[in-house]
Scaffold this motif. Structure first.
Motif, PDB file in Angstrom:
ATOM      1  N   HIS A 185       0.813  -1.225   0.000  1.00 27.18           N
ATOM      2  CA  HIS A 185       0.000   0.000   0.000  1.00 27.18           C
ATOM      3  C   HIS A 185       0.845   1.273   0.000  1.00 27.18           C
ATOM      4  O   HIS A 185       0.371   2.332  -0.391  1.00 27.18           O
ATOM      5  CB  HIS A 185      -0.990  -0.006   1.170  1.00 27.18           C
ATOM      6  N   ASN A 186       2.083   1.177   0.414  1.00 26.26           N
ATOM      7  CA  ASN A 186       2.950   2.366   0.370  1.00 26.26           C
ATOM      8  C   ASN A 186       3.676   2.505  -0.972  1.00 26.26           C
ATOM      9  O   ASN A 186       4.562   3.346  -1.119  1.00 26.26           O
ATOM     10  CB  ASN A 186       3.992   2.313   1.491  1.00 26.26           C
ATOM     11  N   GLY A 187       3.320   1.660  -1.927  1.00 25.24           N
ATOM     12  CA  GLY A 187       3.952   1.708  -3.239  1.00 25.24           C
ATOM     13  C   GLY A 187       5.197   0.827  -3.300  1.00 25.24           C
ATOM     14  O   GLY A 187       5.625   0.252  -2.293  1.00 25.24           O
ATOM     15  N   LEU A 188       5.741   0.723  -4.492  1.00 26.36           N
ATOM     16  CA  LEU A 188       6.949  -0.088  -4.700  1.00 26.36           C
ATOM     17  C   LEU A 188       7.895   0.681  -5.617  1.00 26.36           C
ATOM     18  O   LEU A 188       7.442   1.397  -6.516  1.00 26.36           O
ATOM     19  CB  LEU A 188       6.583  -1.419  -5.367  1.00 26.36           C
ATOM     20  N   HIS A 189       9.151   0.491  -5.394  1.00 28.57           N
ATOM     21  CA  HIS A 189      10.129   1.150  -6.260  1.00 28.57           C
ATOM     22  C   HIS A 189      10.403   0.287  -7.488  1.00 28.57           C
ATOM     23  O   HIS A 189      10.570  -0.922  -7.368  1.00 28.57           O
ATOM     24  CB  HIS A 189      11.447   1.387  -5.495  1.00 28.57           C
TER      25      HIS A 189
ATOM     26  N   TRP B  40       4.821  -5.629 -16.753  1.00 24.62           N
ATOM     27  CA  TRP B  40       5.874  -6.209 -15.914  1.00 24.62           C
ATOM     28  C   TRP B  40       6.538  -5.102 -15.093  1.00 24.62           C
ATOM     29  O   TRP B  40       6.765  -4.029 -15.644  1.00 24.62           O
ATOM     30  CB  TRP B  40       6.917  -6.919 -16.798  1.00 24.62           C
ATOM     31  N   PRO B  41       6.871  -5.308 -13.825  1.00 28.07           N
ATOM     32  CA  PRO B  41       6.758  -6.551 -13.037  1.00 28.07           C
ATOM     33  C   PRO B  41       5.509  -6.586 -12.167  1.00 28.07           C
ATOM     34  O   PRO B  41       5.434  -7.402 -11.252  1.00 28.07           O
ATOM     35  CB  PRO B  41       8.010  -6.465 -12.157  1.00 28.07           C
ATOM     36  N   PHE B  42       4.514  -5.721 -12.505  1.00 33.38           N
ATOM     37  CA  PHE B  42       3.346  -5.618 -11.617  1.00 33.38           C
ATOM     38  C   PHE B  42       2.272  -6.632 -11.990  1.00 33.38           C
ATOM     39  O   PHE B  42       1.137  -6.274 -12.307  1.00 33.38           O
ATOM     40  CB  PHE B  42       2.825  -4.176 -11.616  1.00 33.38           C
ATOM     41  N   TRP B  43       2.666  -7.888 -12.009  1.00 28.45           N
ATOM     42  CA  TRP B  43       1.748  -8.981 -12.291  1.00 28.45           C
ATOM     43  C   TRP B  43       1.214  -9.526 -10.968  1.00 28.45           C
ATOM     44  O   TRP B  43       1.947  -9.519  -9.948  1.00 28.45           O
ATOM     45  CB  TRP B  43       2.462 -10.111 -13.020  1.00 28.45           C
TER      46      TRP B  43
ATOM     47  N   PRO C  45      12.193   5.336  -8.892  1.00 28.01           N
ATOM     48  CA  PRO C  45      11.108   6.087  -8.245  1.00 28.01           C
ATOM     49  C   PRO C  45      10.078   5.176  -7.585  1.00 28.01           C
ATOM     50  O   PRO C  45       9.954   4.003  -7.940  1.00 28.01           O
ATOM     51  CB  PRO C  45      10.467   6.845  -9.417  1.00 28.01           C
ATOM     52  N   LEU C  46       9.373   5.773  -6.651  1.00 25.39           N
ATOM     53  CA  LEU C  46       8.300   5.047  -5.977  1.00 25.39           C
ATOM     54  C   LEU C  46       7.074   5.034  -6.888  1.00 25.39           C
ATOM     55  O   LEU C  46       6.607   6.086  -7.322  1.00 25.39           O
ATOM     56  CB  LEU C  46       7.958   5.738  -4.655  1.00 25.39           C
ATOM     57  N   ILE C  47       6.587   3.845  -7.185  1.00 25.34           N
ATOM     58  CA  ILE C  47       5.360   3.720  -7.978  1.00 25.34           C
ATOM     59  C   ILE C  47       4.212   3.584  -6.975  1.00 25.34           C
ATOM     60  O   ILE C  47       4.172   2.603  -6.210  1.00 25.34           O
ATOM     61  CB  ILE C  47       5.401   2.469  -8.905  1.00 25.34           C
ATOM     62  N   PRO C  48       3.300   4.556  -6.945  1.00 27.24           N
ATOM     63  CA  PRO C  48       2.241   4.495  -5.931  1.00 27.24           C
ATOM     64  C   PRO C  48       1.286   3.323  -6.149  1.00 27.24           C
ATOM     65  O   PRO C  48       1.162   2.821  -7.269  1.00 27.24           O
ATOM     66  CB  PRO C  48       1.511   5.834  -6.097  1.00 27.24           C
ATOM     67  N   ARG C  49       0.629   2.947  -5.067  1.00 24.84           N
ATOM     68  CA  ARG C  49      -0.288   1.801  -5.129  1.00 24.84           C
ATOM     69  C   ARG C  49      -1.326   1.970  -6.240  1.00 24.84           C
ATOM     70  O   ARG C  49      -1.633   1.021  -6.957  1.00 24.84           O
ATOM     71  CB  ARG C  49      -1.013   1.638  -3.788  1.00 24.84           C
ATOM     72  N   GLU C  50      -1.864   3.187  -6.386  1.00 19.47           N
ATOM     73  CA  GLU C  50      -2.904   3.416  -7.391  1.00 19.47           C
ATOM     74  C   GLU C  50      -2.391   3.061  -8.791  1.00 19.47           C
ATOM     75  O   GLU C  50      -3.113   2.487  -9.601  1.00 19.47           O
ATOM     76  CB  GLU C  50      -3.343   4.895  -7.389  1.00 19.47           C
ATOM     77  N   GLU C  51      -1.150   3.400  -9.048  1.00 12.89           N
ATOM     78  CA  GLU C  51      -0.583   3.113 -10.376  1.00 12.89           C
ATOM     79  C   GLU C  51      -0.359   1.613 -10.551  1.00 12.89           C
ATOM     80  O   GLU C  51      -0.578   1.053 -11.624  1.00 12.89           O
ATOM     81  CB  GLU C  51       0.736   3.872 -10.525  1.00 12.89           C
TER      82      GLU C  51
END
Ligand code: SF4
Ligand code: SF4
Length: 136
Positions: free
Chosen positions: A6-10, A93-96, A120-126
């Motif tokens: 929920h805090n996003g992923l880099h 990819w890699p958000f599978w 960069p941090l990819i936010p949860r919404e994205e």
């Protein structure tokens, strides 16, 4: 309940090309993607299919070369030759779902994809948009 990320992923692709090469795999494609790739290459869709697509059961995948590289991987420049129209499977990819099941799945993905946990941090919404677009 909030997902574990929920805090996003880099993530930032390093361009290593590992996900387009190596072990055998499939790049699943649909009709719209075939048409977009064919148009990008200024080819007729039927000719594109004959040259670059293989049937796997009832599904279609891009072919790969004998060394396991995707047919569109540019080994010299380490990049995708059809980047602007690469299939959804590649774009998301890699958000599978399989990579986001748990922090452990993500770390396992990161072990093979050096872009994970970088940049960069990819936010949860994205991230959710990537996941939804992959399911369409
Ligand atoms: S493995 Fe990861 S870092 Fe390497 S090209 Fe693929 S997405 Fe980019
Ligand atoms: S289409 Fe492009 S991004 Fe997708 S696997 Fe092939 S070379 Fe990689």
């Amino acid at each position: 309940m909030l997902p574990w990320y929920h805090n996003g992923l880099h993530f930032q692709c390093t361009g290593c090309g590992d996900c387009c090469t190596g072990a055998p795999g499939y790049v699943w494609i649909n009709k719209a993607e075939i048409e977009a790739m064919a148009a990008h290459l200024k080819m007729d869709a039927a000719k594109f299919e004959r040259k670059y697509v293989r049937l796997v059961g009832i599904r279609k995948s891009l072919i790969e070369l004998a060394n396991g590289d995707c047919v569109f991987f540019d080994n010299q420049n380490r990049g995708c030759k059809i980047y602007p129209v690469r299939p959804r499977q590649c774009r998301t990819w890699p958000f599978w779902d399989s990579n986001l099941k748990s922090p452990e799945s993500w770390e396992e993905t990161a072990a093979h994809c050096p872009g994970c946990n970088q940049g960069p941090l990819i936010p949860r919404e994205e991230i959710e948009l990537f996941r939804q677009s992959r399911r369409v």
